[in-house]
Design a protein around this motif. Structure first.
Motif, PDB file in Angstrom:
ATOM      1  N   SER A   6       0.835  -1.203   0.000  1.00 10.65           N
ATOM      2  CA  SER A   6       0.000   0.000   0.000  1.00 10.65           C
ATOM      3  C   SER A   6       0.866   1.248   0.000  1.00 10.65           C
ATOM      4  CB  SER A   6      -0.937   0.004   1.208  1.00 10.65           C
ATOM      5  OG  SER A   6      -0.175  -0.049   2.405  1.00 10.65           O
ATOM      6  N   SER A   7       1.961   1.249   0.789  1.00 11.46           N
ATOM      7  CA  SER A   7       2.840   2.410   0.836  1.00 11.46           C
ATOM      8  C   SER A   7       3.546   2.615  -0.487  1.00 11.46           C
ATOM      9  CB  SER A   7       3.854   2.261   1.967  1.00 11.46           C
ATOM     10  OG  SER A   7       3.200   2.139   3.211  1.00 11.46           O
ATOM     11  N   ALA A  55      -7.496  -2.466  -3.577  1.00  7.71           N
ATOM     12  CA  ALA A  55      -7.097  -2.627  -2.184  1.00  7.71           C
ATOM     13  C   ALA A  55      -5.877  -1.778  -1.854  1.00  7.71           C
ATOM     14  CB  ALA A  55      -6.806  -4.095  -1.883  1.00  7.71           C
ATOM     15  N   THR A  56      -5.049  -1.501  -2.853  1.00  8.38           N
ATOM     16  CA  THR A  56      -3.880  -0.656  -2.652  1.00  8.38           C
ATOM     17  C   THR A  56      -4.222   0.814  -2.793  1.00  8.38           C
ATOM     18  OG1 THR A  56      -2.417  -2.378  -3.489  1.00  8.38           O
ATOM     19  CG2 THR A  56      -1.559  -0.136  -3.490  1.00  8.38           C
ATOM     20  N   PRO A  60      -8.922   1.929   3.667  1.00  4.23           N
ATOM     21  CA  PRO A  60      -9.956   1.059   4.255  1.00  4.23           C
ATOM     22  C   PRO A  60     -11.301   1.772   4.417  1.00  4.23           C
ATOM     23  CG  PRO A  60      -7.867   0.761   5.398  1.00  4.23           C
ATOM     24  CD  PRO A  60      -7.669   1.911   4.451  1.00  4.23           C
ATOM     25  N   ALA A  61     -11.287   3.058   4.772  1.00  9.53           N
ATOM     26  CA  ALA A  61     -12.543   3.798   4.931  1.00  9.53           C
ATOM     27  C   ALA A  61     -13.274   3.930   3.598  1.00  9.53           C
ATOM     28  CB  ALA A  61     -12.272   5.183   5.514  1.00  9.53           C
ATOM     29  N   ARG A  66     -17.865   2.124   0.044  1.00  6.31           N
ATOM     30  CA  ARG A  66     -18.384   1.494  -1.167  1.00  6.31           C
ATOM     31  C   ARG A  66     -19.181   0.236  -0.835  1.00  6.31           C
ATOM     32  NH1 ARG A  66     -15.710   2.515  -6.409  1.00  6.31           N
ATOM     33  NH2 ARG A  66     -14.787   4.585  -6.242  1.00  6.31           N
ATOM     34  N   GLN A  67     -18.696  -0.517   0.097  1.00  3.39           N
ATOM     35  CA  GLN A  67     -19.404  -1.745   0.474  1.00  3.39           C
ATOM     36  C   GLN A  67     -20.749  -1.414   1.110  1.00  3.39           C
ATOM     37  OE1 GLN A  67     -17.271  -4.241   3.230  1.00  3.39           O
ATOM     38  NE2 GLN A  67     -18.428  -6.064   2.668  1.00  3.39           N
TER      39      GLN A  67
END
Length: 620
Positions: A6-7, A55-56, A60-61, A66-67
């Motif tokens: 992710s970074s 995902a990258t 997470p928020a 979206r979910q």
């Protein structure tokens, strides 16, 4: 040193943006030619073959939002622009100023000859010139007045203290507080000119102690620091999360906004000096950033108008910022925008992005009357849609770097409603953004009546806290239509003319009824309402406006309670499409309060009237 995936993705994206802002090879060749460069918008044909990992890319928020709203993990508009297209464009222009995933496009500076060459590049769908007329700042505001004496901004007059309570009470603050709705868990992105003084101001102490400012970025300077420039954002944030001083360090003061426990993202998108089209590009960049960081609500207190656009373009489709705001709504974010402060000048109408159909446009009300305040821009949009959508106080008490001041502008009505929306969303997190948009309109005190000054009126917490079905139940009629030979008369029913019982001006808010508060207010607190926490009342003083359309008079008369506004009759004439020919608010002095010539009701015209919460229609 190795970075987690992710970074690495975020670092690479930042590096790409930094490289794209460097002058291209074509800039070096400009020495051969004296052709001036101009700004262009370059659209590409496709995104074939680009790699993308949601995902990258998404926080997470953002993935959780979206979910919750039933959106796919990503759409084509989330994919990056093709690197090979960007590389060729970089060689062929002077400077790239924006890369937009949402629009699959780039903004750049180039000479006319370079622009002609860009049109021939593979993958380029269109090259269009951008307007560059410099204008005054788009904030619904005016330049700052002279600074006040040190610390004087923390002395709050009696009327200003009452105004602070009223600006949230008219939206139903007591009901929201009783229901535990404070915006907790909702992410609000604030787009503005700067947030000078926010980190030091005691009104925002809880934001920093609880680390609820989770992201910041200056999209004009491309840096994380948003605290060096203007303070208009500080004033706007006060109408979301600010508080007045409490009686001591253990007790918080009264709320200035309705979302004190929300999480915030602060973005600088506006310049303190003169506007450029670059500010709209910065707004688009900020919207894509807010989407990636998981914002639920965008609160935007600006309005672009006459020096960049024609009135007939205020339809949400001509401006870049209007189209970007509609895309943000499609991504599951609620966009709340100030209507604008042009109601009493030659422009008159709303600006953009408030003109966009998926943007909740907020007009301003005068706290003294509860009616439209003259400077608040009016609707409809150029394509005759209802705007503004709802209204809130356009004159408020809020935070400034030097303390608290009474300020005016629809810049402050918008965050009051954005905070209200955060409370509603906290209660029903699975609600989709556009469903919440519709509920906010339906919750307003005039709904289903509307006009182009008030929209549907003030959103009401009871719609959410008492249940939609109970709050929207059919009320008993308060008037009748009586048809005569040539006129239709609206006659009030006798029961509707009986004055309502008014509440006494007693302290009822939980935070103001505690023993600590009563002790701080002194021995006579039981018989006299407080003026300022922990201090004796001061006489109203002239409060210099900061970032406002015009000075805000502190006034000498106490503000009426929301229930104490005299009942008024609202009426309009609308065609079959709902477009208004005429609308008016009328004081009630007799039962036969309105007469409309029947000749005005030809061709399907509808007379719609609202009085004391009941709306009726008459058509021939």
């Amino acid at each position: 040193m190795s970075l987690p995936p992710s970074s690495r993705g975020r670092w690479a994206a930042g590096l790409l943006l930094a490289l794209l802002h460097l002058p291209g090879p074509a800039a070096a060749q400009r020495s051969v030619s004296d052709e001036p460069s101009a700004r262009y918008w370059v659209s590409f044909t496709d995104k074939t073959g680009v790699a993308f990992d949601p995902a990258t890319y998404f926080s997470p928020a953002a993935r959780a939002r979206r979910q919750r709203q039933g959106l796919p993990a990503y759409e084509a508009s989330d994919l990056p622009v093709r690197p090979d297209y960007l590389a060729r464009l970089q060689v062929g222009c002077d400077t790239i100023t924006l890369v937009s995933r949402w629009f699959n496009a780039v903004a750049c500076r180039a000479t006319p000859a370079q622009a002609a060459a860009l049109r021939q590049l593979p993958g380029v769908a269109r090259v269009a010139s951008w307007p560059e007329n410099p204008t005054q700042p788009a904030l619904a505001a005016r330049p700052a007045a002279a600074p006040k004496a040190a610390n004087s901004g923390f002395d709050i007059s009696a009327n200003d203290y009452l105004l602070a309570r009223q600006q949230t009470a008219v939206l139903g603050r007591p009901a929201l507080v009783r229901a535990g709705l404070t915006g907790k868990g909702v992410r609000i992105a604030v787009f503005d000119v700067g947030f000078r003084g926010v980190r030091e101001h005691p009104a925002f102490g809880a934001l920093w102690r609880e680390r609820r400012v989770v992201a910041t970025h200056d999209f004009l300077k491309n840096r994380p620091d948003v605290y060096r420039t203007g303070s208009h954002g500080t004033e706007v944030l006060g109408c979301l999360a600010g508080r007045l001083p409490g009686p001591d360090s253990l007790h918080a003061g009264p709320l200035l906004g309705l979302a004190p426990e929300a999480t915030y993202l602060l973005a600088r998108t506006e310049s303190l000096t003169r506007e450029r089209i670059g500010e709209e590009e910065a707004w688009l960049k900020a919207a894509e950033w807010a989407d990636r960081e998981g914002a639920d609500i965008i609160s935007s207190s600006l309005a672009y108008t006459e020096q960049r656009y024609f009135p007939e373009w205020m339809d949400g489709r001509h401006s870049l910022i209007g189209r970007a705001a509609n895309l943000a709504a499609r991504k599951g974010m609620l966009v709340v925008s100030a209507a604008g402060n042009d109601g009493d000048d030659d422009w008159g109408r709303i600006g953009t992005p408030a003109d966009a159909d998926s943007v909740l446009a907020v007009g301003g009300l005068d706290p003294a009357t509860g009616l439209h305040v003259a400077f608040s821009s009016t609707g409809p949009s150029a394509d005759r849609r209802l705007k503004p959508d709802v209204s809130a106080f356009g004159i408020v008490l809020t935070t400034t770097p030097g303390g608290y001041e009474r300020l005016e502008g629809t810049s402050f009505a918008a965050p009051l409603v954005a905070g209200f929306a955060a409370c509603a969303w906290q209660q029903q997190r699975a609600t989709k953004a556009m469903d919440l948009f519709r509920q906010l309109r339906e919750s307003a005190d005039l709904y289903p009546y509307y006009d182009y000054a008030h929209g549907y009126g003030r959103p009401q917490a009871s719609y959410f806290t008492e249940g939609k079905k109970a709050a929207s139940r059919q009320l008993a009629p308060t008037f009748d239509f009586v048809a005569h030979d040539s006129v239709v008369t609206v006659v009030l029913r006798p029961a509707a003319t009986v004055p309502s019982a008014q509440p006494l001006p007693l302290l009822t808010d939980p935070e103001e009824a505690s023993p600590a508060w009563l002790a701080a207010l002194g021995p006579d607190a039981s018989s006299n309402p407080p003026v300022r926490p922990g201090a004796a009342p001061t006489q109203p003083t002239g409060v210099a406006p900061v970032g406002q359309e015009r000075p805000a008079d502190t006034g000498t008369q106490p503000l009426p309670a929301p229930e104490a506004y005299p009942p008024r009759l609202y009426w309009h004439l609308a065609n079959r499409r709902g477009v208004l020919h005429r609308y008016e608010v009328r004081a009630v002095a007799q039962r036969a309060v309105l007469q409309v010539p029947r000749r005005m009701l030809k061709g399907g015209t509808v007379l719609r009237v609202s009085f004391r919460g009941y709306t009726g229609e008459y058509a021939e």
